[in-house]
Design an enzyme around this catalytic site. Structure first.
Site, PDB file in Angstrom:
ATOM      1  N   ALA A  86      -4.004   1.773   6.033  1.00  0.00           N
ATOM      2  CA  ALA A  86      -4.030   0.499   5.301  1.00  0.00           C
ATOM      3  C   ALA A  86      -3.391  -0.599   6.146  1.00  0.00           C
ATOM      4  O   ALA A  86      -2.377  -0.378   6.803  1.00  0.00           O
ATOM      5  CB  ALA A  86      -3.303   0.629   3.968  1.00  0.00           C
ATOM      6  N   ILE A 130      -3.424  -5.277   6.867  1.00  0.00           N
ATOM      7  CA  ILE A 130      -4.044  -6.591   6.705  1.00  0.00           C
ATOM      8  C   ILE A 130      -4.025  -7.309   8.057  1.00  0.00           C
ATOM      9  O   ILE A 130      -3.127  -7.098   8.863  1.00  0.00           O
ATOM     10  CB  ILE A 130      -3.353  -7.456   5.629  1.00  0.00           C
ATOM     11  CG1 ILE A 130      -1.833  -7.515   5.833  1.00  0.00           C
ATOM     12  CG2 ILE A 130      -3.687  -6.959   4.232  1.00  0.00           C
ATOM     13  CD1 ILE A 130      -1.119  -8.461   4.862  1.00  0.00           C
ATOM     14  N   TYR A 136       0.815 -10.292  13.653  1.00  0.00           N
ATOM     15  CA  TYR A 136      -0.035  -9.094  13.545  1.00  0.00           C
ATOM     16  C   TYR A 136       0.263  -8.127  14.697  1.00  0.00           C
ATOM     17  O   TYR A 136       0.493  -6.936  14.489  1.00  0.00           O
ATOM     18  CB  TYR A 136      -1.511  -9.506  13.561  1.00  0.00           C
ATOM     19  CG  TYR A 136      -2.466  -8.338  13.446  1.00  0.00           C
ATOM     20  CD1 TYR A 136      -2.632  -7.681  12.237  1.00  0.00           C
ATOM     21  CD2 TYR A 136      -3.197  -7.895  14.550  1.00  0.00           C
ATOM     22  CE1 TYR A 136      -3.510  -6.603  12.134  1.00  0.00           C
ATOM     23  CE2 TYR A 136      -4.073  -6.829  14.453  1.00  0.00           C
ATOM     24  CZ  TYR A 136      -4.228  -6.188  13.240  1.00  0.00           C
ATOM     25  OH  TYR A 136      -5.086  -5.122  13.140  1.00  0.00           O
ATOM     26  N   LYS A 162       1.890  -4.166  14.724  1.00  0.00           N
ATOM     27  CA  LYS A 162       1.229  -3.002  15.311  1.00  0.00           C
ATOM     28  C   LYS A 162       2.073  -2.405  16.442  1.00  0.00           C
ATOM     29  O   LYS A 162       2.124  -1.187  16.612  1.00  0.00           O
ATOM     30  CB  LYS A 162      -0.169  -3.384  15.817  1.00  0.00           C
ATOM     31  CG  LYS A 162      -1.125  -3.804  14.691  1.00  0.00           C
ATOM     32  CD  LYS A 162      -1.343  -2.666  13.705  1.00  0.00           C
ATOM     33  CE  LYS A 162      -2.394  -2.976  12.662  1.00  0.00           C
ATOM     34  NZ  LYS A 162      -2.623  -1.857  11.737  1.00  0.00           N
TER      35      LYS A 162
HETATM   36  N1  LIG Z   1     -11.453  -3.700  12.291  1.00  0.00           N
HETATM   37  C1  LIG Z   1     -10.833  -3.869  13.456  1.00  0.00           C
HETATM   38  O1  LIG Z   1     -11.377  -4.445  14.369  1.00  0.00           O
HETATM   39  C2  LIG Z   1      -9.439  -3.326  13.632  1.00  0.00           C
HETATM   40  C3  LIG Z   1      -8.888  -3.360  14.907  1.00  0.00           C
HETATM   41  C4  LIG Z   1      -7.613  -2.845  15.104  1.00  0.00           C
HETATM   42  C5  LIG Z   1      -6.921  -2.312  14.053  1.00  0.00           C
HETATM   43  N2  LIG Z   1      -7.462  -2.302  12.808  1.00  0.00           N
HETATM   44  C6  LIG Z   1      -6.673  -1.710  11.716  1.00  0.00           C
HETATM   45  O2  LIG Z   1      -7.472  -0.789  11.010  1.00  0.00           O
HETATM   46  C7  LIG Z   1      -6.944  -0.631   9.706  1.00  0.00           C
HETATM   47  C8  LIG Z   1      -8.100  -0.679   8.696  1.00  0.00           C
HETATM   48  O3  LIG Z   1      -8.623  -1.974   8.670  1.00  0.00           O
HETATM   49  P1  LIG Z   1     -10.171  -2.311   8.606  1.00  0.00           P
HETATM   50  O4  LIG Z   1     -10.529  -2.944   9.865  1.00  0.00           O
HETATM   51  O5  LIG Z   1     -10.929  -1.128   8.151  1.00  0.00           O
HETATM   52  O6  LIG Z   1     -10.174  -3.499   7.513  1.00  0.00           O
HETATM   53  P2  LIG Z   1     -10.517  -3.535   5.972  1.00  0.00           P
HETATM   54  O7  LIG Z   1     -11.962  -3.228   5.744  1.00  0.00           O
HETATM   55  O8  LIG Z   1      -9.998  -4.840   5.500  1.00  0.00           O
HETATM   56  O9  LIG Z   1      -9.660  -2.351   5.331  1.00  0.00           O
HETATM   57  C9  LIG Z   1      -8.298  -2.484   5.029  1.00  0.00           C
HETATM   58  C10 LIG Z   1      -7.915  -1.408   4.036  1.00  0.00           C
HETATM   59  O10 LIG Z   1      -6.510  -1.486   3.772  1.00  0.00           O
HETATM   60  C11 LIG Z   1      -6.300  -1.515   2.389  1.00  0.00           C
HETATM   61  N3  LIG Z   1      -5.084  -2.246   2.040  1.00  0.00           N
HETATM   62  C12 LIG Z   1      -4.742  -3.508   2.406  1.00  0.00           C
HETATM   63  N4  LIG Z   1      -3.558  -3.835   1.859  1.00  0.00           N
HETATM   64  C13 LIG Z   1      -3.147  -2.754   1.130  1.00  0.00           C
HETATM   65  C14 LIG Z   1      -2.017  -2.486   0.320  1.00  0.00           C
HETATM   66  N5  LIG Z   1      -1.040  -3.379   0.165  1.00  0.00           N
HETATM   67  N6  LIG Z   1      -1.940  -1.270  -0.280  1.00  0.00           N
HETATM   68  C15 LIG Z   1      -2.931  -0.363  -0.124  1.00  0.00           C
HETATM   69  N7  LIG Z   1      -4.007  -0.554   0.624  1.00  0.00           N
HETATM   70  C16 LIG Z   1      -4.120  -1.751   1.240  1.00  0.00           C
HETATM   71  C17 LIG Z   1      -7.541  -2.188   1.817  1.00  0.00           C
HETATM   72  O11 LIG Z   1      -7.763  -1.780   0.474  1.00  0.00           O
HETATM   73  P3  LIG Z   1      -7.442  -2.657  -0.844  1.00  0.00           P
HETATM   74  O12 LIG Z   1      -7.663  -4.095  -0.493  1.00  0.00           O
HETATM   75  O13 LIG Z   1      -8.403  -2.110  -1.839  1.00  0.00           O
HETATM   76  O14 LIG Z   1      -6.027  -2.329  -1.185  1.00  0.00           O
HETATM   77  C18 LIG Z   1      -8.627  -1.587   2.701  1.00  0.00           C
HETATM   78  O15 LIG Z   1      -8.996  -0.318   2.220  1.00  0.00           O
HETATM   79  C19 LIG Z   1      -5.917  -1.737   9.525  1.00  0.00           C
HETATM   80  O16 LIG Z   1      -4.629  -1.194   9.683  1.00  0.00           O
HETATM   81  C20 LIG Z   1      -6.227  -2.688  10.648  1.00  0.00           C
HETATM   82  O17 LIG Z   1      -5.089  -3.426  11.043  1.00  0.00           O
HETATM   83  C21 LIG Z   1      -8.706  -2.798  12.582  1.00  0.00           C
END
Ligand SMILES: NC(=O)c1ccc[n+]([C@@H]2O[C@H](COP(=O)([O-])OP(=O)(O)OC[C@H]3O[C@@H](n4cnc5c(N)ncnc54)[C@H](OP(=O)(O)O)[C@@H]3O)[C@@H](O)[C@H]2O)c1
Ligand SMILES: *[C@@H]1O[C@H](CO)[C@@H](O)[C@H](O)[C@H]1NC(C)=O
Ligand SMILES: *[C@@H]1O[C@H](CO)[C@@H](O)[C@H](O)[C@H]1NC(C)=O
Length: 316
Positions: A133, A135, A197, A201
């Site tokens: 999880a 943001i 951010y 991380k």
């Molecule tokens: N996509 C990229 O390019 C990328 C790159 C590097 C790292 N990441 C990391 O990958 C991880 C997943 O992100 P994603 O890219 O898949 O984005 P995403 O589609 O926005 O998914 C984020 C997930 O985190 C959950 N979440 C957010 N706040 C929360 C809270 N307070 N309690 C419980 N759940 C929470 C959201 O669910 P709800 O809103 O339903 O709670 C959602 O399931 C994150 O840690 C992000 O920083 C992503």
């Protein structure tokens, strides 16, 4: 005392360089053999219990499908229960024998204790804890009207992984389990307007690198550094300078001009790395080139980030 440090400044780099030259060939052979071994004998996930936070969309959602295809039992955590139920249905169709949906906010310590307890009581064990999880934020630091608007980034990205980890450790130790944590390339690279951010991380990476030492050898830890991967986050759903999560169409268009990895590919690579017990995975792999660049040519990294920062549209 001053003399000792002067001496160490001179002698230590030489000794270290010499030691590295001597050790590196043997270490490389060990690494290679160890990798082959892990590659040939990955963990069988059938019947294992996996808890994934942030499973309602993006990378977490697809991690659920990937673990489901391998026959694992799933506990899915996020705040949007309706999304979680849809993910759970699909995961069950894909092969998970039983999927538990738990609505929780990972930034609340009591809720984290509760969902770990619920999963262990339901399945009787815990094998993988996936702290995913998070943001996203894209904002020049001084643009925020109130600095406390950024506090929730640490609360969700950092504490939201640390809390469940704390409560899961006794079970992970008992069942020789694993921790998988979604950090980011942003945790070790500079990203224009990414100060808070990136810091959240980087904190995760340091925390889990240290925890690995305390939990070895019975609990292993895989730190995941994704680059740009298709998800709600990269479709512009980010924390704004006002401290609210909203979709920013400018960012969405900007990110989608870049080579972006599919969520399916990313999830496959993460589960494969976790099954092998890899310490780190960068996905896609090519982002690794930024690591030596930052160490060997920090000026170039600095200049290019300044350039990108200066041509970016102002934070809305
Ligand atoms: N996509 C990229 O390019 C990328 C790159 C590097 C790292 N990441 C990391 O990958 C991880 C997943 O992100 P994603 O890219 O898949 O984005 P995403 O589609 O926005 O998914 C984020 C997930 O985190 C959950 N979440 C957010 N706040 C929360 C809270 N307070 N309690 C419980 N759940 C929470 C959201 O669910 P709800 O809103 O339903 O709670 C959602 O399931 C994150 O840690 C992000 O920083 C992503
Ligand atoms: C910033 O926000 C916090 C928390 O909402 C509030 O307590 C504080 O008074 C605000 N500070 C300023 C300078 O507006
Ligand atoms: C690891 O597990 C083994 C067998 O269950 C146990 O004997 C050992 O004490 C554990 N090691 C640590 C450091 O907890």
């Amino acid at each position: 005392m001053k003399l000792i440090h002067k001496l160490l400044n001179l002698v230590l780099p030489l000794i270290t360089l010499l030691a590295i030259c001597l050790i590196l060939p043997f270490l490389s052979i060990f690494r290679f053999v160890h990798w082959i071994f892990r590659y040939l004998f990955p963990e069988n996930l059938k019947g294992k219990v996996v808890l994934i936070t942030g499973a309602s969309s993006g990378i977490g959602e697809h991690l659920a499908y990937e673990y489901a295809q391998k026959g694992a039992y799933l506990g899915l955590v996020a705040r949007r229960e309706d999304n979680l139920r849809e993910v759970a249905d699909r995961a069950a169709q894909l092969g998970s024998p039983d999927v538990l949906v738990i609505r929780a906010d990972v930034s609340k310590v009591d809720q984290c204790k509760q969902f770990i307890d619920v999963v262990v009581n339901h399945f009787g064990r815990l094998d993988h804890l996936v702290c995913n999880a998070g943001i996203g934020v894209h904002c020049a630091f001084e643009d925020a009207p109130n600095v406390t608007n950024f506090v929730q980034v640490m609360d969700v990205n950092f504490w939201g992984s640390i809390y469940p980890t704390y409560f899961a450790i006794p079970y992970l130790k008992r069942f020789k389990g694993k921790i998988v944590v979604t950090a980011s390339v942003a945790g070790w690279m500079i990203q224009p307007r990414g100060s808070v951010y990136c810091a959240s991380k980087a904190a995760l990476i340091q925390f889990y690198d240290n925890l690995r030492v305390e939990l070895a050898p019975n609990v292993s830890i895989t730190i995941v550094s994704p680059g740009f991967v298709d998800s709600e986050l990269t479709r512009g759903k980010l924390l704004t300078k006002r401290g609210e999560v909203e979709v920013d169409p400018v960012i969405r268009n900007m990110v989608h001009g870049m080579p972006i990895e599919s969520t399916v590919e990313c999830a496959k690579a993460i589960v494969a790395a976790a099954s092998r017990g890899d310490k780190y995975i960068t996905e896609p792999w090519w982002y690794n080139v930024f690591y030596p660049s930052r160490i060997l040519c920090p000026e170039v990294v600095d200049w290019s980030c300044r350039l990108v920062h200066s041509v970016m549209p102002k934070t809305p």
